[in-house]
Structures are given as C-alpha cells and as structure tokens.
Design a protein around this motif. Structure first.
Motif, mmCIF file in Angstrom:
data_model
loop_
_atom_site.group_PDB
_atom_site.id
_atom_site.type_symbol
_atom_site.label_atom_id
_atom_site.label_comp_id
_atom_site.label_asym_id
_atom_site.label_seq_id
_atom_site.Cartn_x
_atom_site.Cartn_y
_atom_site.Cartn_z
ATOM 1 N N GLU A 1 -57.479 42.064 31.671
ATOM 2 C CA GLU A 1 -56.271 42.646 32.996
ATOM 3 C C GLU A 1 -55.420 44.365 32.374
ATOM 4 O O GLU A 1 -54.960 43.968 31.573
ATOM 5 N N LYS A 2 -55.611 45.128 33.912
ATOM 6 C CA LYS A 2 -54.482 46.165 32.671
ATOM 7 C C LYS A 2 -53.145 46.437 32.561
ATOM 8 O O LYS A 2 -52.507 46.592 32.150
ATOM 9 N N SER B 1 -51.357 43.139 32.629
ATOM 10 C CA SER B 1 -50.528 41.949 31.183
ATOM 11 C C SER B 1 -51.141 42.266 29.419
ATOM 12 O O SER B 1 -51.095 41.629 29.026
ATOM 13 N N LEU C 1 -60.309 38.971 30.489
ATOM 14 C CA LEU C 1 -60.746 38.126 31.628
ATOM 15 C C LEU C 1 -61.651 37.273 31.727
ATOM 16 O O LEU C 1 -62.496 37.755 30.901
ATOM 17 N N PHE D 1 -60.859 42.107 41.508
ATOM 18 C CA PHE D 1 -60.342 43.329 40.461
ATOM 19 C C PHE D 1 -61.185 44.493 40.954
ATOM 20 O O PHE D 1 -62.362 44.781 42.051
ATOM 21 N N ASN E 1 -60.835 47.845 31.150
ATOM 22 C CA ASN E 1 -59.857 47.383 31.947
ATOM 23 C C ASN E 1 -59.368 47.431 33.539
ATOM 24 O O ASN E 1 -59.823 48.160 33.502
ATOM 25 N N SER F 1 -57.857 46.607 37.009
ATOM 26 C CA SER F 1 -56.867 46.743 38.139
ATOM 27 C C SER F 1 -56.922 45.674 39.072
ATOM 28 O O SER F 1 -58.182 45.317 40.001
ATOM 29 N N GLU F 2 -56.027 45.133 39.752
ATOM 30 C CA GLU F 2 -56.132 44.038 41.305
ATOM 31 C C GLU F 2 -56.340 44.926 42.261
ATOM 32 O O GLU F 2 -55.997 46.186 42.295
ATOM 33 N N LYS G 1 -51.646 34.258 40.423
ATOM 34 C CA LYS G 1 -51.246 35.406 39.355
ATOM 35 C C LYS G 1 -51.862 36.173 41.434
ATOM 36 O O LYS G 1 -51.882 37.853 40.190
ATOM 37 N N ASN G 2 -51.878 36.243 41.893
ATOM 38 C CA ASN G 2 -52.121 37.209 43.206
ATOM 39 C C ASN G 2 -50.698 37.999 43.098
ATOM 40 O O ASN G 2 -49.914 37.638 42.926
ATOM 41 N N LYS H 1 -56.984 34.453 37.343
ATOM 42 C CA LYS H 1 -56.251 34.936 36.273
ATOM 43 C C LYS H 1 -55.969 34.591 34.891
ATOM 44 O O LYS H 1 -55.045 33.797 34.897
ATOM 45 N N GLY I 1 -54.062 35.866 33.145
ATOM 46 C CA GLY I 1 -52.851 37.147 32.871
ATOM 47 C C GLY I 1 -52.507 35.686 32.420
ATOM 48 O O GLY I 1 -52.600 35.301 30.904
#
Length: 838
Positions: A39-40, A42, A46, A91, A111, A113-114, A235-236, A820, A822
């Motif tokens: 995850e970009k 944190s 994943l 993502f 990485n 991103s969401e 986590k969203n 996720k 995270g």
C-alpha cells in the motif's frame, strides 16, 4: 523415550525430503517473476493482490498468481516479452508494459494507491472464501457468514472449523477446552470468558484465526492451541461504515454501528452496539439409587426450566495515527456493560424402589447479574524498511467487575447468595523482527502480564445468618514475565522456524476468611520447531512441535460452591497445578482450481491434566429439601445423597487424532466447506479422598475413548440473487471415566438478499432448526465405603431454537471489502511478530 523415538523419526523423514529437494525435479524452460505489492501510503504489504501476465496487447492471461501475507508473489513463465498487471480490490491497478523476461526477474516493490471512485461505487469485484485454509492456521471470515447475523461471538466460534461451543458457552478446539482465546492478539481480560463472548455481537468481528500449534512468539498458555478474534476496523479513505438492526424469537433485538473516518495520516474508528437477548433452556436428571447388594433403593427425577434475559451495551473507539510513513500509533478504549436476570426452577420428584411416587419438592433460583469491563489499549509499530524489519510495542490496562446475586427458595428452605468479583489487569509487550537476508529472519520479544482478582462469595439463610462453610473471600494474584526468541529461514523448498520461550510465573491463591495462603512459583522453557516443504506451488507438507502450558483459572480455582442445585453441586479447587503438553503435528495442504484440501495428524501428551471428578459428600437432602449430615442418632434412611463435582490434577492424558478440512467450489455460485476430526483419548490416573467417616477412598479413573466431530457448511446463490446458507454439525458419542456423553446433532440455515442497489442486506436465520442441540449423558458413581451406587441420565439445553431477522446498511463501503493490510498488520495485536519465512 517415546518422544525421543518420535523426534528421530521426524528427523529421518525431513532428511529424506531434503535429499529429494537437493536432487530436484527435472529442469524446465520456465523462469520466475517475483516481487512485492505494498500500500503506497502505509508501506504495508497487501495480501491477495492479483498478478496477471499477458502477451503484449492481448487480454488472455498466460500466467498469474496472488500475493502472500508479506505481499510477495512468485509467478513462473516461459522467457519472452510480456505485459504485467497488478490489481487489488478498491485500489488503482498498475501495469508494466512490454517487459522482456529472459531469466529470473525481481520486479521489486509495486506500490498501489486507493481508488476513491471505486470506494464510493459499492461494486462487488471479488469475494473472499468464508474459510481460508493455510498451512499453519485456518482463517474464518465472519463478514461472509449469514448464520451469525444478529448473533454473538459464541455463535461465530460455533461455525469455525475445528472449534465447537457447548450448551453452556464453553469453547473447545479439536475436542479440548484447554485453549487460549485472544482478542486482537491479546488474551481476553474478562472474568468469565464464556459469558463475555456471549455479550460481544458478531457484527463487531472481522475474522477468526485458529492456530492449533502456535510458535514461541505466542503465550505458552493453551495446551490445544489458540483462537484469535480480530475486531473490525475500517481502512477506506473518507467516511464509511455499517449499520445493523436485528430482532428475533424468543424475544431478542439489537442495533449496532461501525463507523470509520480516514485521512492520509489519521484513521478514526468506532463500534457501538446495544442488544437485548432472551435464552430459554432446560434440562433433566433422572437418577436411580442402588443398595450395596445392587437392589434398587429409590429414584429421583429432577426437571429444570431456565429463562435468562440479558441487556448489554458494547463500545469501542480509537485513533490510528500515521506519525511518519513508517511509524503508526493506535490507541483504543473498549467498554462493555451488561445486566441480566435468571429464573431457574428445579422440580424434584421422589419415588421408592417400586417407582411409586412418594413426594415432591422444588428449588427456585431468581438471580441477577451486572458486569462492566473497561480496557485501554495502545499499539506502536515502527517499520525500519519495507522488508519486514520492525519493532512493535503494546500496552493494555483493564478493569472488570462481575456481580451476581441470587435468592434460592425451596419447599422448606431459603438462601441468599452474593458473588462479587473485581479483576484488574496490566499487560506489556514488545516484539522485534529483523530480516537477515532472503527468506530468513530473527525475532525476539518480552511480555509481562500482571493480574489481581478479588472474589467475595457469601451465602446466608432466611434469617440473614452467614453460612461459614460455603462462604469465602478469594484473592488471586498472577504475575507472569516472558521472553522469547525465534529464527526462521528457507533453504530451497524447505522452510524452518525454531523458537524458545521462557515464562516465569508467580501465583498467589489466598482464602481470606480462614487465613489459608498459598503461593505457586514456577518457570518453564517452551521450545517450538516448524518445518515445511513446498512440494509444488499448489501443495505443501509441514511438521511441527511445541510445548504448551495450561494454568487453572476462574471457576477451576474458586472454592465457592455453585449452589443452584442442592443435590448436584460444583466447587473449584485452589490447589490445582498447571498442566504441561507436548504437541506434535504433521500437516499436508493441496490446492486445485476448485478445491483446497488440508489434513493433519496430531499427538498431544499432557501431564497433570485437569479432570472433573464426582464424589459423595456424605450429606443428604431429606424429604423436606434440607441438606443434612446423617448421624447414628439421625440416619436419614430415605435421604438423597449430595454429589460434589470438582476439578483435580488427574495424571496423564494422551490424544492422537486426524483432522480433514475441505473447501470446494463446484459452481461459481456454490461454495462448500467441511471439517472432520476423529481422535482417541487415553487418560490414566486416580483420585484419592477421605469420606465423612474418615475412610480413605481411591477412585480408579483410567479411561480410553474414541470420538469424532464433523461440520459441513454450504452457501448457494439462488435465483433473484438470494443467498442460502445451510450448515450441520455432529459431535460423536464419547466415553468418560464415570459414564459417557451421547452424540449431538444440530442444523442451522439462513437466507439473505441485497437491496437498495446492494447498499443494504436483509438476512433471516434459524439457529438449531430441529431443536436438537441438547447435551445428553450417562453417569455412574459408586461409594467405595458403603458400596451403594447410583446411575443418572441427564439432559441439558442452554438455548432452544431461535429465529433472527437482521437489516444491514452500508455507506461508502463495498459489500465485500476486505480489510487492507495497512498499518498496523497486527492491529493492537499483542502476540504479533513476523511471519513464517518463505
């Protein structure tokens, strides 16, 4: 000697596999494409990200795979030029165009991103299996299970493979209740764990992990393994959440909300719920009494009718702060409050030797309970790099109160009981993980657990006079310090993990009313070893060993007498010692396109095992319902013997068993998972006690029994997108040292339908369709002094059939959004640490 032979056998077996691995299979022309997906924001891995490899400008997938818990992937492909796509639900995907692959290639870290747009669309892209089978554990994803909507954590656990919950709420794993229950990686601080699990709503649970043979990083407690209950935490990005309302028959209703607000650096999460539950149960005990010459002396039939109501509130609120891109700090407060009422009516019907009715009496227990639990937790994670080098620190402070009062009235007597408990607990923990190269890592950590329990138990008669024989004040103090280290590495297709844990225990068990002070001090080393062999990408073999410990707690230690029945009573034993278990486990897992199969053979050797024994007290209940001690002047010939049940350190228990778990997806809309466990238990030991006449009596409690357990669960999507779930469970008959427990069968079903453009779900479930979840048993008991004996048949049903209807509404949250990985991976995870290498 047997353990040494077993260890030698394992070494020979591993050496054979190793030689085969060194020789290796015939070479082929494929090369490996490896890398990691994070995850970009944190910089956390994943799990279950998808990797697809296609020919340039072509959509047909040539090869692919998914990431493991570390975010790693490994895909085999023939040399050539390809387009590589990395995806994860909610993502933004990443594509690598026209990459030439001639030899083994490492793509490094990818990485992701969401994707805010996807998060707001509530689109179902993928669905995780209800049960995930892994080599070292099973993961049960609660969100996919309709059976537990509107239920409690006890209902959740009763659907987990290898786990069962009896009619009184006690949890067992592979047929043993010698387990450790964790919540977010920490031991439950509740005074009465079984009752606490019935208070926590199922809607607050994300998933349950079952670890049958834990490594050294975990507490040594729990001879048969660990169950880790992981709570929900969104986590969203932005504001999202879930609201749930439910109602049922018998009278049950509740409401809960899970809310989450996340920015780039701060994540606020909260859960709140209210529930009112009614449990209707009952039971019976029919006893035949025999004289010394085996002729019938008389009969007693007990009929029990029970109704429990409980009103509870639970709340959890916390903040997860990203202090730096690689540092995360989470603080949370958990609160539980519940009150309840119990009405327990027992009717006693007496019969003579010819089974002619001679009289009746009753015993009515009207009680109320009040409990309050408050816990503060703090978790700090420092990631030194993106390769798993990290330090975690945890703190937990809790205070729990559990008060109960009962008015016990009978045909001719009256008693009042008071049981007030206060428990305080502090836990400290630190874990350090250091990767030492490709596929190897070192771990070390410390944990301190410091607890103090005060239990006041008081029984008075109808004049308010205290019963000094049954009343007491218990003070229980427990201080445990532990350190551990373990090292894991990978050689070719073999993965190894070796660990050692040391725990120092200081326990004080003080009975303040009679100035009886007991101190128990002991320290132990707990080694563990795990070896796995990757036969192929779809199959693996593993073998493991660990030493485990079980400390007596709760009602096992408390000498307070359970006075709900004046004929069959229970009393704890403050002089119990811990039991030690050596655990061996050999497992195999195989994956096909539609099937995942896991099997294991296990052996457990336990010393000083806890066992319940039943002995005559010498007292009897006379025809007027009074408990008296017969004397030559007052023999009370027609009295009913009072039987005491209590735990002891029996001796040795050896368990050998096989377990099979199967996930099968015959159709895209149909999933089946099943679990089967068969085992043999051999117990050796005896119980020595002195009867009321001063005679020393020895009870031979040697016993050997084979039993089995099976569960199957099916989920099918019907027309009009209605989901139907059906599950059945059967516990086989089991012989005991003083009788046997009969087989027990239960079946549950549920239906659900998504509405409001898939933003809401309506679910209806029936628990125990045939009202057959009844614990039935036979007990045989003989007084070795008088040679009189008795045979009893008993039934106990804690909860009768229930119907439940629930409504779930989600906003800004995909229906099947999986958490996720995270920050942090082991959120508040106490017993966290690194992963098994490889």
């Amino acid at each position: 000697m047997k353990q040494i032979k077993f260890a030698v056998l394992l070494v020979v077996l591993f050496t054979s596999f190793y030689n085969y691995a060194q020789q290796g299979p015939p070479a082929n022309n494929k090369v490996k494409v490896t890398g990691k997906v994070f995850e970009k924001i944190s910089k956390q891995p994943l799990e279950y990200a998808t990797i697809s490899i296609t020919a340039p400008n072509d959509t047909k997938v040539i090869a692919g795979g998914i990431t493991n818990p570390k975010g790693e992937f490994d895909v085999a492909v023939a040399p050539g030029t390809y387009d590589i796509k990395v995806e994860f639900i909610s993502f933004k995907s990443t594509e690598i165009k026209g990459r030439t692959i001639q030899g083994d290639t490492n793509l490094g870290v990818v990485n992701l991103s969401e994707d805010a747009a996807q998060l707001n669309e509530v689109v179902v892209r993928a669905e995780k299996s209800t049960v995930e089978i892994k080599l070292d554990k099973k993961v049960y994803n609660v969100g996919q299970d309709m059976m537990v909507k509107g239920g409690t954590v006890s209902d959740v656990l009763d659907n987990v493979p290898s786990v069962s919950v009896d009619t009184e709420g006690n949890v067992s794993l592979r047929g043993s209740d010698n387990i450790r229950i964790l919540i977010d990686g920490r031991p439950s601080n509740a005074i009465n764990v079984a009752e606490a699990l019935r208070q926590l709503p199922a809607d607050a649970i994300d998933k349950v992990e079952v670890i049958t043979n834990p490594s050294a990083r975990y507490d040594a407690e729990g001879g048969s393994g660990l169950i880790n209950i992981i709570l929900k935490k969104g986590k969203n990005q932005g504001v999202n959440g879930t609201f749930i309302a439910s109602t049922g028959i018998p009278e049950t209703y509740g409401a809960s909300a899970n809310l989450n607000y996340k920015t780039e650096k701060v994540n606020y999460f909260t859960t709140a719920g209210y529930n009112y539950r009614t449990n209707e149960g009952g039971g019976l005990t029919n006893t035949e009494y025999f004289k010394a010459d085996k002729s019938t002396k008389g009969y007693l039939d007990e009929d029990r009718d029970t109704k429990r109501t409980n009103e509870g509130f639970n709340g959890r609120a916390g903040i997860e702060w990203t202090i730096a891109p690689n540092t995360f700090w989470t603080n949370a407060i958990n609160y539980q409050k519940s009150t309840g009422d119990t009405r327990d009516l027992i009717n006693y019907n007496n019969f003579d030797a010819a089974h002619t009715f001679t009289g009746t009496s009753f015993r009515l227990n009207n009680g109320d309970t009040d409990s309050e639990n408050v816990e503060y937790t703090s978790n700090l994670i420092k990631n030194f790099n993106d390769k798993g080098h990290k330090l975690t620190a945890d703190l937990s402070v809790s205070r729990n109160t559990d008060d109960s009062n009962s008015i016990i009235s009978g045909s001719q007597n009256f008693n009042n009981t008071l049981n007030d408990q206060v428990q305080k607990q502090i836990q400290l923990q630190a874990d350090y993980v250091l990767p030492l190269g490709e596929g190897s890592q070192f771990e070390a950590g410390y944990k301190g657990s410091f607890g103090d329990l005060n239990n006041e138990y008081l029984i008075t008669d109808n004049k308010g006079v205290k019963d000094d024989k049954l009343s007491n004040t218990l003070e229980y103090k427990e201080n445990i310090n532990a350190i551990y280290t373990q090292y894991g590495f990978k050689v070719n297709k073999f993965s190894y993990l070796f660990g050692l844990r040391w725990e120092d225990t200081n326990i004080q068990v003080n009975l303040l009313d009679n100035n009886d002070f007991n101190t128990k001090k002991y320290n132990n080393l707990f080694p563990s070893a795990f070896i796995s062999y990757e036969i192929s990408e779809q199959s693996s073999f593993s073998a493991s060993y660990s030493k485990r410990l079980s400390r007596p707690r709760g009602r096992f230690m408390n000498p307070a007498t359970n006075y709900s029945s004046n004929v069959n009573i229970f009393q704890g034993n403050p002089d119990l010692d811990p039991s030690l278990t050596d655990k061996y486990d050999i497992g195999y897992i195989k994956r096909w396109d539609k099937v995942t199969f896991n099997t294991s053979a296990y052996f457990e050797n336990t010393k000083d095992v806890f066992s319940f024994v039943r002995t005559p007290t010498g007292s009897v209940v006379d025809s007027e319902g009074n408990v008296v001690t017969p004397t030559p002047e007052n023999p009370v010939e027609d009295g009913i013997p009072v039987i005491l049940s209590r735990p002891i350190n029996l001796g040795r228990e050896q368990k050998f068993g096989f377990e099979f778990t199967l996930n099968y997806t015959p159709l895209k809309k149909w999933r089946i998972n099943s679990n089967f466990n068969i085992y043999n238990v051999k117990t050796t030991g005896s119980n020595t006690y002195t009867d009321n006449k001063g005679n020393v009596v020895v009870q031979d409690l040697d016993n050997q029994a084979t039993t089995w357990f099976a569960r199957i669960n099916s989920k099918l999507t019907l027309p009009y997108k209605i989901d139907w779930q059906l599950s059945g469970v059967y516990n086989g008959e089991q012989k005991t040292a003083q009788g046997k427990n009969l087989g027990q069968f239960a079946m549950n079903t549920a239906f659900s339908k998504d509405v409001l453009k898939d933003k809401a779900t309506i679910a209806f479930n029936i628990s125990d369709i045939f009202n057959s979840r009844i614990m039935r048993s036979y007990t045989y008991l003989q007084n070795d002094t008088t040679l009189e004996s008795q045979t009893s048949y008993g039934e106990m049903q804690f909860r009768k059939r229930q119907f439940n209807l629930s409504f779930t509404y989600r906003f800004n949250k995909p229906k099947n959004d999986r958490e996720k990985n995270g920050a942090p991976k082991n959120e508040g995870g106490g017993d966290g640490g690194g992963e098994f290498p490889g």
